[in-house]
Design a protein around this motif. Structure first.
Motif, PDB file in Angstrom:
ATOM      1  N   ILE A 176      38.393  35.806  23.975  1.00 27.22           N
ATOM      2  CA  ILE A 176      37.493  35.549  25.099  1.00 27.22           C
ATOM      3  C   ILE A 176      36.111  36.053  24.722  1.00 27.22           C
ATOM      4  CG2 ILE A 176      37.018  36.097  27.509  1.00 27.22           C
ATOM      5  CD1 ILE A 176      39.994  36.519  27.914  1.00 27.22           C
ATOM      6  N   LYS A 177      35.085  35.271  25.005  1.00 26.09           N
ATOM      7  CA  LYS A 177      33.725  35.713  24.734  1.00 26.09           C
ATOM      8  C   LYS A 177      33.363  36.829  25.701  1.00 26.09           C
ATOM      9  CE  LYS A 177      32.051  31.522  22.704  1.00 26.09           C
ATOM     10  NZ  LYS A 177      30.972  30.574  22.608  1.00 26.09           N
ATOM     11  N   THR A 178      32.533  37.760  25.245  1.00 24.42           N
ATOM     12  CA  THR A 178      32.186  38.948  26.019  1.00 24.42           C
ATOM     13  C   THR A 178      31.580  38.618  27.373  1.00 24.42           C
ATOM     14  OG1 THR A 178      31.863  40.173  23.971  1.00 24.42           O
ATOM     15  CG2 THR A 178      30.911  41.111  25.953  1.00 24.42           C
ATOM     16  N   ASP A 179      30.616  37.715  27.419  1.00 26.65           N
ATOM     17  CA  ASP A 179      29.971  37.392  28.697  1.00 26.65           C
ATOM     18  C   ASP A 179      30.956  36.783  29.692  1.00 26.65           C
ATOM     19  OD1 ASP A 179      27.544  38.337  27.788  1.00 26.65           O
ATOM     20  OD2 ASP A 179      26.785  36.347  27.252  1.00 26.65           O
ATOM     21  N   ALA A 180      31.800  35.899  29.205  1.00 29.03           N
ATOM     22  CA  ALA A 180      32.801  35.285  30.070  1.00 29.03           C
ATOM     23  C   ALA A 180      33.807  36.330  30.546  1.00 29.03           C
ATOM     24  CB  ALA A 180      33.515  34.157  29.339  1.00 29.03           C
ATOM     25  N   ALA A 181      34.203  37.216  29.650  1.00 25.31           N
ATOM     26  CA  ALA A 181      35.152  38.267  30.016  1.00 25.31           C
ATOM     27  C   ALA A 181      34.540  39.199  31.053  1.00 25.31           C
ATOM     28  CB  ALA A 181      35.560  39.055  28.771  1.00 25.31           C
ATOM     29  N   ARG A 182      33.285  39.558  30.854  1.00 22.66           N
ATOM     30  CA  ARG A 182      32.591  40.442  31.806  1.00 22.66           C
ATOM     31  C   ARG A 182      32.527  39.783  33.188  1.00 22.66           C
ATOM     32  NH1 ARG A 182      29.343  44.728  30.975  1.00 22.66           N
ATOM     33  NH2 ARG A 182      29.212  44.303  28.760  1.00 22.66           N
ATOM     34  N   ARG A 183      32.177  38.504  33.235  1.00 24.70           N
ATOM     35  CA  ARG A 183      32.103  37.781  34.518  1.00 24.70           C
ATOM     36  C   ARG A 183      33.465  37.733  35.201  1.00 24.70           C
ATOM     37  NH1 ARG A 183      28.708  34.415  31.670  1.00 24.70           N
ATOM     38  NH2 ARG A 183      30.367  32.928  31.253  1.00 24.70           N
ATOM     39  N   GLU A 184      34.480  37.419  34.418  1.00 23.45           N
ATOM     40  CA  GLU A 184      35.828  37.303  34.978  1.00 23.45           C
ATOM     41  C   GLU A 184      36.347  38.654  35.463  1.00 23.45           C
ATOM     42  OE1 GLU A 184      38.868  34.926  36.281  1.00 23.45           O
ATOM     43  OE2 GLU A 184      36.960  34.327  35.416  1.00 23.45           O
ATOM     44  N   LEU A 185      36.142  39.700  34.678  1.00 30.69           N
ATOM     45  CA  LEU A 185      36.576  41.033  35.107  1.00 30.69           C
ATOM     46  C   LEU A 185      35.817  41.487  36.353  1.00 30.69           C
ATOM     47  CD1 LEU A 185      36.997  42.877  31.695  1.00 30.69           C
ATOM     48  CD2 LEU A 185      38.790  42.414  33.374  1.00 30.69           C
ATOM     49  N   THR A 186      34.532  41.179  36.418  1.00 34.18           N
ATOM     50  CA  THR A 186      33.739  41.547  37.590  1.00 34.18           C
ATOM     51  C   THR A 186      34.237  40.820  38.826  1.00 34.18           C
ATOM     52  OG1 THR A 186      31.807  42.014  36.213  1.00 34.18           O
ATOM     53  CG2 THR A 186      31.396  41.590  38.552  1.00 34.18           C
ATOM     54  N   LYS A 187      34.617  39.563  38.645  1.00 33.20           N
ATOM     55  CA  LYS A 187      35.074  38.747  39.761  1.00 33.20           C
ATOM     56  C   LYS A 187      36.469  39.161  40.233  1.00 33.20           C
ATOM     57  CE  LYS A 187      36.368  34.364  39.301  1.00 33.20           C
ATOM     58  NZ  LYS A 187      36.304  32.934  38.975  1.00 33.20           N
ATOM     59  N   GLU A 188      37.343  39.492  39.310  1.00 39.52           N
ATOM     60  CA  GLU A 188      38.759  39.704  39.625  1.00 39.52           C
ATOM     61  C   GLU A 188      39.197  41.160  39.746  1.00 39.52           C
ATOM     62  OE1 GLU A 188      40.760  37.216  40.377  1.00 39.52           O
ATOM     63  OE2 GLU A 188      39.222  35.716  39.973  1.00 39.52           O
ATOM     64  N   THR A 189      38.347  42.115  39.319  1.00 38.74           N
ATOM     65  CA  THR A 189      38.751  43.522  39.318  1.00 38.74           C
ATOM     66  C   THR A 189      37.610  44.389  39.860  1.00 38.74           C
ATOM     67  OG1 THR A 189      37.890  44.043  37.118  1.00 38.74           O
ATOM     68  CG2 THR A 189      40.123  43.117  37.215  1.00 38.74           C
ATOM     69  N   LEU A 190      37.784  45.692  39.744  1.00 40.22           N
ATOM     70  CA  LEU A 190      36.760  46.665  40.155  1.00 40.22           C
ATOM     71  C   LEU A 190      35.862  47.047  38.972  1.00 40.22           C
ATOM     72  CD1 LEU A 190      39.188  48.899  42.247  1.00 40.22           C
ATOM     73  CD2 LEU A 190      37.537  47.228  43.124  1.00 40.22           C
ATOM     74  N   PHE A 191      35.751  46.150  38.009  1.00 37.47           N
ATOM     75  CA  PHE A 191      35.029  46.368  36.750  1.00 37.47           C
ATOM     76  C   PHE A 191      33.627  46.940  36.956  1.00 37.47           C
ATOM     77  CE2 PHE A 191      32.423  44.654  33.231  1.00 37.47           C
ATOM     78  CZ  PHE A 191      33.104  45.160  32.141  1.00 37.47           C
ATOM     79  N   ARG A 192      32.900  46.434  37.941  1.00 37.22           N
ATOM     80  CA  ARG A 192      31.497  46.851  38.123  1.00 37.22           C
ATOM     81  C   ARG A 192      31.367  48.330  38.482  1.00 37.22           C
ATOM     82  NH1 ARG A 192      31.998  43.024  41.199  1.00 37.22           N
ATOM     83  NH2 ARG A 192      32.588  42.981  43.335  1.00 37.22           N
ATOM     84  N   TYR A 193      32.464  48.954  38.938  1.00 42.73           N
ATOM     85  CA  TYR A 193      32.435  50.362  39.322  1.00 42.73           C
ATOM     86  C   TYR A 193      32.753  51.308  38.177  1.00 42.73           C
ATOM     87  CZ  TYR A 193      32.348  48.273  43.912  1.00 42.73           C
ATOM     88  OH  TYR A 193      31.994  47.511  44.999  1.00 42.73           O
ATOM     89  N   LEU A 194      33.088  50.743  37.035  1.00 42.82           N
ATOM     90  CA  LEU A 194      33.392  51.572  35.865  1.00 42.82           C
ATOM     91  C   LEU A 194      32.115  52.056  35.198  1.00 42.82           C
ATOM     92  CD1 LEU A 194      36.169  49.632  33.922  1.00 42.82           C
ATOM     93  CD2 LEU A 194      36.403  51.816  35.101  1.00 42.82           C
ATOM     94  N   PRO A 195      32.151  53.248  34.610  1.00 42.94           N
ATOM     95  CA  PRO A 195      31.035  53.675  33.763  1.00 42.94           C
ATOM     96  C   PRO A 195      30.908  52.723  32.573  1.00 42.94           C
ATOM     97  CG  PRO A 195      32.609  55.475  34.131  1.00 42.94           C
ATOM     98  CD  PRO A 195      33.211  54.236  34.699  1.00 42.94           C
ATOM     99  N   ALA A 196      29.728  52.633  32.022  1.00 40.76           N
ATOM    100  CA  ALA A 196      29.443  51.691  30.935  1.00 40.76           C
ATOM    101  C   ALA A 196      30.399  51.836  29.760  1.00 40.76           C
ATOM    102  CB  ALA A 196      28.007  51.868  30.457  1.00 40.76           C
ATOM    103  N   GLU A 197      30.759  53.071  29.382  1.00 41.90           N
ATOM    104  CA  GLU A 197      31.640  53.241  28.218  1.00 41.90           C
ATOM    105  C   GLU A 197      33.038  52.690  28.488  1.00 41.90           C
ATOM    106  OE1 GLU A 197      31.856  57.045  30.578  1.00 41.90           O
ATOM    107  OE2 GLU A 197      30.178  55.936  29.742  1.00 41.90           O
ATOM    108  N   LYS A 198      33.521  52.791  29.723  1.00 44.08           N
ATOM    109  CA  LYS A 198      34.825  52.217  30.063  1.00 44.08           C
ATOM    110  C   LYS A 198      34.748  50.686  30.122  1.00 44.08           C
ATOM    111  CE  LYS A 198      37.710  55.663  30.764  1.00 44.08           C
ATOM    112  NZ  LYS A 198      38.895  55.861  29.960  1.00 44.08           N
ATOM    113  N   GLN A 199      33.614  50.149  30.598  1.00 46.40           N
ATOM    114  CA  GLN A 199      33.441  48.696  30.594  1.00 46.40           C
ATOM    115  C   GLN A 199      33.518  48.170  29.169  1.00 46.40           C
ATOM    116  OE1 GLN A 199      29.819  47.610  32.597  1.00 46.40           O
ATOM    117  NE2 GLN A 199      30.605  48.177  34.615  1.00 46.40           N
ATOM    118  N   GLU A 200      32.824  48.837  28.266  1.00 45.40           N
ATOM    119  CA  GLU A 200      32.831  48.408  26.863  1.00 45.40           C
ATOM    120  C   GLU A 200      34.230  48.530  26.263  1.00 45.40           C
ATOM    121  OE1 GLU A 200      30.382  46.780  25.425  1.00 45.40           O
ATOM    122  OE2 GLU A 200      29.343  47.010  27.346  1.00 45.40           O
ATOM    123  N   GLN A 201      34.959  49.562  26.654  1.00 47.35           N
ATOM    124  CA  GLN A 201      36.320  49.742  26.154  1.00 47.35           C
ATOM    125  C   GLN A 201      37.222  48.597  26.620  1.00 47.35           C
ATOM    126  OE1 GLN A 201      37.886  53.605  27.095  1.00 47.35           O
ATOM    127  NE2 GLN A 201      39.856  53.193  26.162  1.00 47.35           N
TER     128      GLN A 201
END
Length: 76
Positions: A3-28
């Motif tokens: 999965i491309k990073t931008d698409a994965a970021r969008r999907e995780l943001t849409k489907e999970t609590l991804f936006r509330y994670l600290p940046a290092e956990k998002q990258e992980q």
């Protein structure tokens, strides 16, 4: 499937609590997806990290408030 990073970021943001994670956990989380980890497993882990982080934040804030309350008490 990679999965491309931008698409994965969008999907995780849409489907999970991804936006509330600290940046290092998002990258992980994104790195795990890039390495081929199962999307559902990563999504579950993301939500778990947010819940754990929220609990730790509340415990820290509550401990701070308790210490402040204790110092505000005057002894006769």
């Amino acid at each position: 499937m990679t999965i491309k990073t931008d698409a994965a970021r969008r999907e995780l943001t849409k489907e999970t609590l991804f936006r509330y994670l600290p940046a290092e956990k998002q990258e992980q989380a994104l790195a795990q997806l890039a390495e081929g980890a199962d999307w559902d497993t990563v999504a579950e882990r993301v939500n778990q990290w947010v819940e754990e982080g929220d609990w730790e934040r509340h415990a820290t804030e509550s401990g701070t408030l308790e210490r402040e309350d204790a110092t505000a008490v005057t002894t006769p």
